[in-house]
Design an enzyme around this catalytic site. Structure first.
Site, PDB file in Angstrom:
ATOM      1  N   LEU A  36       3.430  -9.587   2.582  1.00  0.00           N
ATOM      2  CA  LEU A  36       3.785  -8.705   1.480  1.00  0.00           C
ATOM      3  C   LEU A  36       5.174  -8.094   1.616  1.00  0.00           C
ATOM      4  O   LEU A  36       5.658  -7.458   0.681  1.00  0.00           O
ATOM      5  CB  LEU A  36       2.746  -7.589   1.352  1.00  0.00           C
ATOM      6  CG  LEU A  36       1.395  -8.014   0.773  1.00  0.00           C
ATOM      7  CD1 LEU A  36       0.396  -6.872   0.846  1.00  0.00           C
ATOM      8  CD2 LEU A  36       1.550  -8.480  -0.676  1.00  0.00           C
ATOM      9  N   ALA A  59      -3.427  -1.604   1.201  1.00  0.00           N
ATOM     10  CA  ALA A  59      -2.701  -0.363   1.495  1.00  0.00           C
ATOM     11  C   ALA A  59      -2.809  -0.031   2.974  1.00  0.00           C
ATOM     12  O   ALA A  59      -3.744  -0.445   3.660  1.00  0.00           O
ATOM     13  CB  ALA A  59      -3.264   0.796   0.673  1.00  0.00           C
ATOM     14  N   TYR A 124       1.370   9.501   4.541  1.00  0.00           N
ATOM     15  CA  TYR A 124       0.522   8.610   3.748  1.00  0.00           C
ATOM     16  C   TYR A 124       0.708   8.878   2.254  1.00  0.00           C
ATOM     17  O   TYR A 124       0.997   7.967   1.471  1.00  0.00           O
ATOM     18  CB  TYR A 124      -0.942   8.774   4.143  1.00  0.00           C
ATOM     19  CG  TYR A 124      -1.901   8.114   3.183  1.00  0.00           C
ATOM     20  CD1 TYR A 124      -1.937   6.728   3.054  1.00  0.00           C
ATOM     21  CD2 TYR A 124      -2.760   8.867   2.378  1.00  0.00           C
ATOM     22  CE1 TYR A 124      -2.804   6.113   2.153  1.00  0.00           C
ATOM     23  CE2 TYR A 124      -3.623   8.275   1.483  1.00  0.00           C
ATOM     24  CZ  TYR A 124      -3.643   6.888   1.375  1.00  0.00           C
ATOM     25  OH  TYR A 124      -4.497   6.291   0.482  1.00  0.00           O
TER      26      TYR A 124
END
Length: 289
Positions: A36, A59, A124
Site C-alpha cells: 500500500l 489501518a 493514531y
C-alpha cells in the site's frame, strides 16, 4: 459490479466478504499481496481488478503503539490512503475510506456530527485524520469517509473477545467507566457500506455505529450477561468500574466520542448495540459448538 476490499484479514473486511450483495463480486487483498505504500503496485492492481469501488478497511489500529511508532501509523493511515485516493480519482472509481471516532478530542457534551471540528488527542487519531484529508484532497469526486467506533465481530481480535477470555480466566475484572461512546457490530457496518456504495448521491463523510450509548464498563457488563445467557461463559465474575486515571495508557483516549449517525439512517437503520451484541455472541456460540 466489482469491489476491491483492502485489508483482507481484518474483521470488517471479512464481514464485507460475508455480506456481498446480489449483483456484486468482491476481491480482497491483504498486505502480503498489495504494497500500500507503492503507487506502482496500487495502479497495477486497480488496472488488473478494474473495480467499481475500492473499500479501504486496512489501518494501523495499535493506538498505544502508534505513539512511538509514528512512521508506521502515518504510512498506512495517511500515505497509503493518499495513494489509493489519487488512483481512484484518476480512474473515476468510488473510494470508501473507513475512519474513527479518535479524530475528536472528546470534549463535546453531545454526539459528534460529521461536520464538527476535529482535534485528535494522539498519533493514531492524527494519522487517521490525515487520511481523511487525503480523501477530500485527492478523491474529490468519488471519495467518501465513514467514521466508526468500538468495532467488534466474530472475526479477528476485539474488545468482546478479550472480555470473554479474561472473564473465563480471572476471578474479577476492572473496566474503565469514564470513556463514553457506542459499540459497532462490524456486520452491520459492512451492510451499511454495501448500501452506501449502491447509493447514487453520497455525502463526503458519514458516521456509523450501533444505536445507543455506553461506557466500556457498560459494554463489559453486557458482554458477560449476554455470554452467560447463551452459554459462552459458565459463570459471572465481579466487574468493577474504574476511572481512566486508574488505567494509564501511552495514548490519551477521548472521554466522549459518541457519533451522531442521523444522516446515515436513511441508508440503513441502526440497531441498538445490546441487540447486536446478542446476535454476535449467538453466532460465536454456534461457531464454537
Amino acid at each position: 459490479m466489482k469491489a476491491l476490499i483492502i485489508g483482507k484479514n481484518g474483521q470488517l473486511a471479512q464481514e464485507l466478504l460475508h455480506n456481498v450483495p446480489t449483483g456484486w463480486s468482491a476481491v480482497a487483498m491483504g498486505r502480503e499481496s498489495l504494497d500500500l505504500n507503492s503507487a506502482e503496485a496500487i495502479h497495477l492492481v486497480l488496472d488488473q481488478v478494474k473495480p467499481h469501488v475500492v473499500i479501504n478497511a486496512s489501518a494501523y489500529t495499535a493506538v498505544d503503539k502508534a505513539e512511538t511508532d509514528q512512521d508506521a501509523a502515518f504510512a498506512l493511515n495517511h500515505h497509503a490512503v493518499e495513494l489509493l485516493a489519487k488512483a481512484c480519482q484518476m480512474r473515476a472509481v468510488a473510494f470508501i475510506q473507513v475512519s474513527t471516532d479518535f479524530v475528536f478530542d472528546g470534549t463535546s457534551n453531545q454526539a459528534y456530527l460529521p461536520t464538527d471540528k476535529t482535534s485528535p488527542l494522539g498519533v493514531y487519531g492524527e494519522s487517521k485524520l490525515k487520511g481523511e484529508a487525503a480523501v477530500s484532497d485527492y478523491c474529490v469526486d468519488f471519495g467518501t469517509v465513514i467514521r466508526t467506533s468500538w468495532v467488534y465481530s466474530v472475526y479477528g481480535n476485539n474488545f468482546v473477545k478479550t472480555m470473554l477470555r479474561l472473564m473465563s480466566e480471572r476471578p474479577s475484572l476492572s473496566v474503565v467507566s469514564d470513556q463514553i461512546g457506542a459499540p459497532t457490530y462490524a456486520a452491520d457496518l459492512a451492510d451499511f457500506i454495501w448500501r452506501l456504495v449502491q447509493t447514487e448521491q453520497r455525502q463526503p463523510i458519514y458516521h456509523w455505529s450501533d444505536a445507543g450509548v455506553a461506557s466500556w464498563y457498560d459494554f463489559a457488563v453486557a458482554i458477560q450477561e449476554e455470554a452467560v445467557s447463551v452459554g459462552l461463559l459458565t459463570q459471572s465474575v465481579p466487574v468493577s468500574p474504574i476511572p481512566s486515571s486508574a488505567y494509564p495508557t501511552p495514548a490519551r483516549r477521548p472521554a466522549f466520542s459518541l457519533l451522531n449517525t442521523t444522516a446515515s439512517q436513511p441508508i440503513k437503520q441502526s440497531q441498538h448495540w445490546r441487540k447486536n451484541l446478542r446476535l454476535m455472541l449467538a453466532l460465536l456460540k454456534a461457531k464454537a459448538d
